[in-house]
Design a protein around this motif. Structure first.
Motif, PDB file in Angstrom:
ATOM      1  N   LEU A 104      28.230 105.416  -9.399  1.00 39.74           N
ATOM      2  CA  LEU A 104      26.785 105.555  -9.227  1.00 39.74           C
ATOM      3  C   LEU A 104      26.366 106.804  -9.987  1.00 39.74           C
ATOM      4  O   LEU A 104      26.874 107.898  -9.718  1.00 39.74           O
TER       5      LEU A 104
ATOM      6  N   ALA B  41      22.278 107.600  -2.761  1.00 43.09           N
ATOM      7  CA  ALA B  41      23.466 106.762  -2.570  1.00 43.09           C
ATOM      8  C   ALA B  41      23.191 105.657  -1.566  1.00 43.09           C
ATOM      9  O   ALA B  41      23.941 105.434  -0.619  1.00 43.09           O
ATOM     10  N   MET B  42      22.065 104.962  -1.766  1.00 38.16           N
ATOM     11  CA  MET B  42      21.702 103.884  -0.854  1.00 38.16           C
ATOM     12  C   MET B  42      21.333 102.583  -1.560  1.00 38.16           C
ATOM     13  O   MET B  42      21.029 101.602  -0.892  1.00 38.16           O
ATOM     14  N   CYS B  43      21.308 102.547  -2.899  1.00 31.08           N
ATOM     15  CA  CYS B  43      20.772 101.336  -3.527  1.00 31.08           C
ATOM     16  C   CYS B  43      21.697 100.694  -4.562  1.00 31.08           C
ATOM     17  O   CYS B  43      21.601  99.504  -4.794  1.00 31.08           O
ATOM     18  N   ALA B  44      22.528 101.447  -5.195  1.00 32.41           N
ATOM     19  CA  ALA B  44      23.435 100.941  -6.243  1.00 32.41           C
ATOM     20  C   ALA B  44      22.706 100.428  -7.482  1.00 32.41           C
ATOM     21  O   ALA B  44      23.288  99.673  -8.270  1.00 32.41           O
TER      22      ALA B  44
ATOM     23  N   CYS C 247      23.811 108.576  -9.811  1.00 35.07           N
ATOM     24  CA  CYS C 247      23.168 109.635  -9.005  1.00 35.07           C
ATOM     25  C   CYS C 247      24.199 110.524  -8.328  1.00 35.07           C
ATOM     26  O   CYS C 247      23.849 111.587  -7.809  1.00 35.07           O
TER      27      CYS C 247
ATOM     28  N   CYS D 173      16.540 104.064  -4.799  1.00 33.98           N
ATOM     29  CA  CYS D 173      16.582 104.933  -3.608  1.00 33.98           C
ATOM     30  C   CYS D 173      16.362 106.392  -3.957  1.00 33.98           C
ATOM     31  O   CYS D 173      16.375 107.252  -3.078  1.00 33.98           O
ATOM     32  N   GLY D 174      16.178 106.699  -5.227  1.00 34.14           N
ATOM     33  CA  GLY D 174      15.871 108.074  -5.601  1.00 34.14           C
ATOM     34  C   GLY D 174      17.068 109.006  -5.557  1.00 34.14           C
ATOM     35  O   GLY D 174      16.909 110.220  -5.495  1.00 34.14           O
ATOM     36  N   GLY D 175      18.254 108.459  -5.576  1.00 35.81           N
ATOM     37  CA  GLY D 175      19.439 109.319  -5.678  1.00 35.81           C
ATOM     38  C   GLY D 175      20.136 109.593  -4.372  1.00 35.81           C
ATOM     39  O   GLY D 175      20.928 110.523  -4.269  1.00 35.81           O
TER      40      GLY D 175
ATOM     41  N   CYS E   2      21.734 102.398  -9.822  1.00 35.50           N
ATOM     42  CA  CYS E   2      21.976 103.435 -10.841  1.00 35.50           C
ATOM     43  C   CYS E   2      23.414 103.313 -11.344  1.00 35.50           C
ATOM     44  O   CYS E   2      23.994 104.267 -11.839  1.00 35.50           O
TER      45      CYS E   2
ATOM     46  N   LEU F 188      28.920 100.976  -1.668  1.00 34.91           N
ATOM     47  CA  LEU F 188      27.719 100.515  -2.370  1.00 34.91           C
ATOM     48  C   LEU F 188      28.056  99.794  -3.662  1.00 34.91           C
ATOM     49  O   LEU F 188      27.409  98.809  -4.025  1.00 34.91           O
TER      50      LEU F 188
ATOM     51  N   ALA G  78      17.447 103.100 -10.044  1.00 35.07           N
ATOM     52  CA  ALA G  78      17.453 104.178  -9.045  1.00 35.07           C
ATOM     53  C   ALA G  78      16.401 104.008  -7.957  1.00 35.07           C
ATOM     54  O   ALA G  78      15.630 104.916  -7.671  1.00 35.07           O
TER      55      ALA G  78
ATOM     56  N   MET H 120      21.719 110.197 -13.170  1.00 34.49           N
ATOM     57  CA  MET H 120      20.574 109.323 -12.863  1.00 34.49           C
ATOM     58  C   MET H 120      19.258 110.072 -13.120  1.00 34.49           C
ATOM     59  O   MET H 120      18.344 109.540 -13.752  1.00 34.49           O
TER      60      MET H 120
HETATM   61 FE1  FES Z   1      20.259 104.792  -5.440  1.00 35.29          FE
HETATM   62 FE2  FES Z   1      21.985 106.049  -7.010  1.00 35.29          FE
HETATM   63  S1  FES Z   1      19.852 106.029  -7.161  1.00 35.29           S
HETATM   64  S2  FES Z   1      22.401 104.834  -5.291  1.00 35.29           S
END
Ligand code: FES
Length: 106
Positions: free
Chosen positions: A84, A43-46, A86, A39-41, A48, A70, A37, A24
């Protein structure tokens, strides 16, 4: 390692990714569209989401429970090879890895 990203329209981009960098981070650093991305990496947004090439899928470290949960909420269809980006950290062993971008992230 060199990682190939393939867009839904078939366009390919090969990136030289520093070891220890997530896919990511590499994609966003190189301005690759198709990775949001939000959430910036963390593992909160999916947003990526990528599809790992089948030949490589089994060679990656397994999904964490968070990543697994996620991916169920990813905007594009989830497939057995969904990950993901990230959570995929570049190592020398991943040289030649191919990932495909989904048709949407949100
Ligand atoms: Fe958010 Fe990967 S950047 S889950």
């Amino acid at each position: 390692p060199t990682i190939t990203f393939i867009r839904p329209d078939g366009a390919q981009r090969e990136l030289a990714v520093a070891e220890g960098t997530s896919l990511m981070q590499a994609a966003t650093h190189h301005g690759l569209d198709g990775i949001v991305a939000e959430c910036g990496g963390n593992a909160m947004c999916a947003t990526c989401h990528v599809y790992v090439d089948e030949a490589w899928s089994a060679r990656l470290p397994p999904l964490s429970d968070d990543e697994d949960a996620l991916l169920d909420g990813a905007a594009a269809e989830r497939r057995p090879t969904s990950r993901l980006s990230c959570q995929i950290i570049a190592t020398a062993a991943l040289d030649g890895l191919v990932v495909r971008l989904p048709d949407r992230q949100v």
